[in-house]
Design a protein around this motif. Structure first.
Motif, PDB file in Angstrom:
ATOM      1  N   LEU A 118       0.859  -1.191   0.000  1.00 14.32           N
ATOM      2  CA  LEU A 118       0.000   0.000   0.000  1.00 14.32           C
ATOM      3  C   LEU A 118       0.892   1.237   0.000  1.00 14.32           C
ATOM      4  O   LEU A 118       1.796   1.377   0.824  1.00 14.32           O
ATOM      5  CB  LEU A 118      -0.954   0.074   1.193  1.00 14.32           C
ATOM      6  N   HIS A 123      -2.643  -0.092  -4.240  1.00 15.37           N
ATOM      7  CA  HIS A 123      -2.715  -1.160  -3.245  1.00 15.37           C
ATOM      8  C   HIS A 123      -2.938  -2.470  -4.004  1.00 15.37           C
ATOM      9  O   HIS A 123      -4.029  -3.050  -3.982  1.00 15.37           O
ATOM     10  CB  HIS A 123      -3.870  -0.871  -2.280  1.00 15.37           C
ATOM     11  N   ASN A 153      -8.520   6.708  -5.408  1.00 11.15           N
ATOM     12  CA  ASN A 153      -7.357   6.599  -4.521  1.00 11.15           C
ATOM     13  C   ASN A 153      -6.566   5.322  -4.833  1.00 11.15           C
ATOM     14  O   ASN A 153      -6.764   4.688  -5.879  1.00 11.15           O
ATOM     15  CB  ASN A 153      -7.824   6.651  -3.053  1.00 11.15           C
ATOM     16  N   ASN A 154      -5.713   4.958  -3.895  1.00 11.51           N
ATOM     17  CA  ASN A 154      -4.867   3.769  -4.059  1.00 11.51           C
ATOM     18  C   ASN A 154      -5.691   2.501  -4.308  1.00 11.51           C
ATOM     19  O   ASN A 154      -5.382   1.689  -5.195  1.00 11.51           O
ATOM     20  CB  ASN A 154      -3.952   3.604  -2.833  1.00 11.51           C
ATOM     21  N   VAL A 155      -6.756   2.324  -3.524  1.00 12.97           N
ATOM     22  CA  VAL A 155      -7.573   1.105  -3.618  1.00 12.97           C
ATOM     23  C   VAL A 155      -8.359   1.074  -4.933  1.00 12.97           C
ATOM     24  O   VAL A 155      -8.383   0.060  -5.634  1.00 12.97           O
ATOM     25  CB  VAL A 155      -8.516   1.007  -2.396  1.00 12.97           C
ATOM     26  N   ASP A 215     -14.556   2.566  -0.323  1.00 12.55           N
ATOM     27  CA  ASP A 215     -13.398   2.625   0.575  1.00 12.55           C
ATOM     28  C   ASP A 215     -13.609   3.839   1.479  1.00 12.55           C
ATOM     29  O   ASP A 215     -14.474   4.684   1.218  1.00 12.55           O
ATOM     30  CB  ASP A 215     -12.109   2.757  -0.260  1.00 12.55           C
ATOM     31  N   THR A 216     -12.789   3.920   2.505  1.00 17.56           N
ATOM     32  CA  THR A 216     -12.872   5.076   3.393  1.00 17.56           C
ATOM     33  C   THR A 216     -12.752   6.375   2.592  1.00 17.56           C
ATOM     34  O   THR A 216     -12.063   6.427   1.574  1.00 17.56           O
ATOM     35  CB  THR A 216     -11.753   5.031   4.464  1.00 17.56           C
ATOM     36  N   SER A 219      -8.183   8.501   3.710  1.00 18.38           N
ATOM     37  CA  SER A 219      -7.131   7.482   3.771  1.00 18.38           C
ATOM     38  C   SER A 219      -6.082   7.848   4.811  1.00 18.38           C
ATOM     39  O   SER A 219      -5.984   9.008   5.247  1.00 18.38           O
ATOM     40  CB  SER A 219      -6.468   7.341   2.394  1.00 18.38           C
ATOM     41  N   MET A 220      -5.267   6.844   5.162  1.00 20.24           N
ATOM     42  CA  MET A 220      -4.191   7.070   6.125  1.00 20.24           C
ATOM     43  C   MET A 220      -3.259   8.163   5.597  1.00 20.24           C
ATOM     44  O   MET A 220      -2.841   8.110   4.439  1.00 20.24           O
ATOM     45  CB  MET A 220      -3.407   5.772   6.349  1.00 20.24           C
ATOM     46  N   CYS A 255     -12.489  -2.873   1.195  1.00 14.50           N
ATOM     47  CA  CYS A 255     -11.166  -3.399   1.570  1.00 14.50           C
ATOM     48  C   CYS A 255     -10.986  -3.459   3.083  1.00 14.50           C
ATOM     49  O   CYS A 255     -10.146  -4.212   3.559  1.00 14.50           O
ATOM     50  CB  CYS A 255     -10.078  -2.544   0.940  1.00 14.50           C
ATOM     51  N   LEU A 256     -11.751  -2.663   3.819  1.00 13.71           N
ATOM     52  CA  LEU A 256     -11.653  -2.526   5.267  1.00 13.71           C
ATOM     53  C   LEU A 256     -10.313  -1.860   5.644  1.00 13.71           C
ATOM     54  O   LEU A 256      -9.342  -2.089   4.944  1.00 13.71           O
ATOM     55  CB  LEU A 256     -11.813  -3.866   5.993  1.00 13.71           C
ATOM     56  N   PRO A 257     -10.208  -1.111   6.722  1.00  9.39           N
ATOM     57  CA  PRO A 257     -11.272  -0.866   7.687  1.00  9.39           C
ATOM     58  C   PRO A 257     -12.391   0.018   7.125  1.00  9.39           C
ATOM     59  O   PRO A 257     -12.146   0.891   6.303  1.00  9.39           O
ATOM     60  CB  PRO A 257     -10.546  -0.149   8.842  1.00  9.39           C
TER      61      PRO A 257
HETATM   62  N1  NVA Z   1      -7.438   3.973   1.053  1.00  2.00           N
HETATM   63  C1  NVA Z   1      -7.155   3.442   2.377  1.00  2.00           C
HETATM   64  C2  NVA Z   1      -7.034   1.973   2.323  1.00  2.00           C
HETATM   65  C3  NVA Z   1      -6.794   1.307   3.646  1.00  2.00           C
HETATM   66  C4  NVA Z   1      -6.557  -0.179   3.513  1.00  2.00           C
HETATM   67  C5  NVA Z   1      -5.884   4.080   2.924  1.00  2.00           C
HETATM   68  O1  NVA Z   1      -4.939   4.292   2.146  1.00  2.00           O
HETATM   69  O2  NVA Z   1      -5.839   4.387   4.112  1.00  2.00           O
END
Ligand code: NVA
Ligand code: CP
Length: 298
Positions: A118, A123, A153-155, A215-216, A219-220, A255-257
């Protein structure tokens, strides 16, 4: 030649299908026998850490979990010094990083395979598990519509790449300003036999979809933007009203969380058409499949 997995597109379409096949084989050779695997995490993880650790163990190797602060990529020492040193101890290097460029630089100087666990860009391990799960639930994705509602985003990038390569029609529903740019849509359209379209309304995006992903919204690394994002993404939550625009019985994926009440309603993620636990469990199988592939199993 050393193979890496930084993005889904590091695989061609045949290789992607092979990885998904390897992921489901009952037995694989112990290609990591006696070898270490350095798993470096600059961000928290549940699924990725545990699935990668267990995939390494199942292939005969020894995972070494390492917090980002311990090695300090470009802080304590350069990415290149960390990579070249660790490659002397381990048969595999994997990293979860804030900046995608760090895994690119690792791969550029590593004599052993590098896996992106990730980054801000992609991801790929998640994308593999996503398509593996949809194939198990719905069968072949060729000609099927797969919707993603939320942040580009990444996901969503890795999901879209994998789906188009497998012949699916990807339908994005992203708010303006958080959507895929035109050049990304063009790149994705050129990847395979599938297609990609984008709208700025969730209901339009999920029309005809056999699967709905989200997805959220935050993101982080984007925590400071959370309040603004919650405002912008209002109306993009996946609830039963939105799912009613998809095909009857369409599957729900995440994908969680997950953050119930934001990107998904509890009634959907905890409902009968949710496949999120199977999807999470498939992270292990997908990781084992791709590691076997990187170590030459065909
Ligand atoms: N898009 C989220 C995915 C978490 C698995 C992130 O990057 O935080
Ligand atoms: N989906 C996923 O990557 O989860 P973790 O952040 O818990 O690894």
């Amino acid at each position: 030649m050393t193979r890496n997995l930084l993005d889904i597109v590091d695989l061609d379409a045949d290789e992607l299908s092979l990885v998904l096949d390897l992921a489901q084989r009952p037995a694989l050779p112990r290609v990591l026998d006696g070898q270490g695997a350095a798993l470096i995490f600059e961000k928290p993880s549940n699924r990725t850490r545990h699935s990668m650790e267990m995939a390494v163990v199942q292939l005969g190797g020894h995972p070494v979990y390492t917090r980002g602060e311990e090695v300090g990529l470009d802080v304590r020492e350069t990415v290149e010094d960390v990579t070249r040193v660790m490659a002397g101890y381990h048969g595999l290097l994997a990293a979860r990083v804030f900046q995608h460029d760090k895994v690119v630089r690792m791969a550029a100087c590593s004599p052993v395979p590098v896996v992106n666990m990730l980054s801000d860009h992609s991801h790929p391990l998640q994308g593999l598990a996503d398509v593996l799960t949809m194939q198990q639930v719905h069968g072949s994705l060729v000609g099927q519509t797969v919707a993603y509602v939320g942040d580009w985003n990444n996901v969503s990038r890795s999901l879209a790449e994998a789906c188009v390569m497998l012949g699916a029609h990807v339908s994005l529903g992203c708010p303006v300003g958080y959507h895929a740019p035109d050049e990304e849509l063009e790149r994705l359209a050129g990847l395979g036999v599938g297609s990609i379209r984008q709208s700025h309304r969730g209901a339009d995006a999920v029309r005809g979809a056999i699967a709905v992903h989200t997805d959220t919204w935050t993101s982080m690394g984007q925590e400071a933007e959370k309040a603004e994002r919650v405002k912008v993404f209002e109306g993009f939550g996946v609830d039963e009203t939105l799912m009613a625009h998809a095909l009857p019985g369409a599957g729900f994926y995440h994908c969680l969380p997950a953050y119930r009440g934001y990107e998904v309603a509890a009634e959907v993620i905890d409902g009968p058409h949710s496949h999120v636990i199977q999807q999470a469990h498939n992270r292990l199988h997908a990781a084992r499949g791709v590691l076997a592939f990187l170590f030459g199993v065909r």
